[in-house]
Design an enzyme around this catalytic site. Structure first.
Site, mmCIF file in Angstrom:
data_model
loop_
_atom_site.group_PDB
_atom_site.id
_atom_site.type_symbol
_atom_site.label_atom_id
_atom_site.label_comp_id
_atom_site.label_asym_id
_atom_site.label_seq_id
_atom_site.Cartn_x
_atom_site.Cartn_y
_atom_site.Cartn_z
ATOM 1 N N VAL A 153 -14.506 21.847 -22.142
ATOM 2 C CA VAL A 153 -15.052 20.486 -22.019
ATOM 3 C C VAL A 153 -15.672 20.299 -20.637
ATOM 4 C CG1 VAL A 153 -14.525 18.022 -22.106
ATOM 5 C CG2 VAL A 153 -13.293 19.620 -23.601
ATOM 6 N N CYS A 154 -16.890 19.779 -20.604
ATOM 7 C CA CYS A 154 -17.573 19.487 -19.341
ATOM 8 C C CYS A 154 -17.446 17.992 -19.050
ATOM 9 C CB CYS A 154 -19.042 19.896 -19.423
ATOM 10 S SG CYS A 154 -19.942 19.628 -17.877
ATOM 11 N N LEU A 155 -16.518 17.662 -18.152
ATOM 12 C CA LEU A 155 -16.288 16.273 -17.760
ATOM 13 C C LEU A 155 -16.084 16.271 -16.253
ATOM 14 C CD1 LEU A 155 -15.906 13.372 -18.890
ATOM 15 C CD2 LEU A 155 -13.454 13.861 -19.005
#
Length: 225
Positions: A153-155
Site C-alpha cells: 500500500v502506498c500511503l
C-alpha cells in the site's frame, strides 16, 4: 554451742544461695530452650517468607511471575484500539484475542469506483510503535493505482510523513480516503495510474472488470461482485 549454731546457720545460708542459683540456671535454660524452639529451622529458612504486602520475601508482587513484559507498542496500541472509530465504512477484527499487535481492517466504501465491496487490510504493529509506523498489507486483490498486485500500500503517513502523534485511526482514515480519492501522482500500480490520469472512463471499466473477476493488464482478479 554458739559456735555450732553459727556453723548451722552458715550452712542454711549456703544451701539457700545454691538453690537460688539452681533456679536461676533452670530459668536460663528454659528461656534458651524457648528461644531455640522459636528460631527458624534450616528447613524454615528455605521457605519463602510471605509479607503483609501480599508478596514474597517481603516484596510486593505486581504481576504473575513469568508473565511477558509488554512492549511500548503493545501499551500504545491498547489505547489506540479503545479510541477506534471507522464508522460504518471500516471495522476491525482480531484473529487472536490475546494479540493486539496483529489485526485486520475491513473497508467497505459507500461511494467511488470500489463501492459496495469489502477490502481487507492486515495491520502489524512494530515493537517501537508509535515511533515506527504500522505495517499495512492489502489481503484483497485490488486494481488500484496506490496498491500493487503484491498487496503493498502506498500511503504517505506509512512512510515519510509518519509522526509519533499519529495513531491507527489516522491510518484507517487514510485507507478509506484512497478509495474516495485515488492518487495517480504517487502510484505503485503504474498501469492503473496511467489509465486513471489519461482516461477515467476506461479506468472505471477496468475497475468494474476486476471486481467481476476479469483480467486487467495481464492480471487475473478475484471476483468480488
Amino acid at each position: 554451742m554458739l559456735r555450732l549454731k553459727k556453723k548451722k546457720e552458715k550452712k542454711k545460708t549456703d544451701a539457700a544461695t545454691t538453690g537460688k542459683a539452681t533456679e536461676s540456671g533452670n530459668e536460663t535454660t528454659s528461656t534458651a530452650s524457648s528461644s531455640t524452639s522459636n528460631s527458624p529451622t534450616p528447613m524454615d529458612t528455605d521457605k519463602p517468607q510471605v509479607s503483609l504486602l501480599g508478596g514474597i520475601g517481603g516484596k510486593k508482587v505486581n504481576k504473575v511471575e513469568g508473565q511477558k513484559k509488554r512492549t511500548p507498542g503493545e501499551i500504545r496500541i491498547q489505547k489506540d484500539i479503545a479510541e477506534l472509530d471507522g464508522g460504518s465504512v471500516a471495522n476491525i477484527t482480531f484473529p487472536s484475542a490475546n494479540c493486539l499487535t496483529t489485526f485486520k481492517c475491513h473497508v467497505t466504501p459507500d461511494s467511488g469506483y470500489w463501492t459496495n465491496c469489502t477490502y481487507t487490510f492486515t495491520f502489524t504493529i512494530p515493537a517501537l510503535y508509535p515511533h515506527e509506523p504500522p505495517k499495512v498489507h492489502c489481503e484483497t486483490q485490488l486494481y488500484h493505482p496506490n496498491v500493487n498486485t503484491q498487496g503493498n500500500v502506498c500511503l504517505n503517513i506509512l512512510r515519510e510523513d509518519w509522526k509519533p502523534v499519529l495513531d491507527i485511526n489516522a491510518v484507517i482514515y487514510g485507507l478509506i480516503y484512497l478509495f474516495y480519492e485515488p492518487n495517480p501522482g504517487d502510484p505503485l500500480n503504474q498501469e492503473a495510474a496511467k489509465t486513471l490520469r489519461e482516461n477515467k472512463t476506461q479506468f472505471q471499466r477496468n475497475v468494474e472488470k476486476s471486481l467481476r473477476g476479469g483480467m486487467v493488464d495481464g492480471v487475473q482478479y478475484t471476483k468480488l461482485k
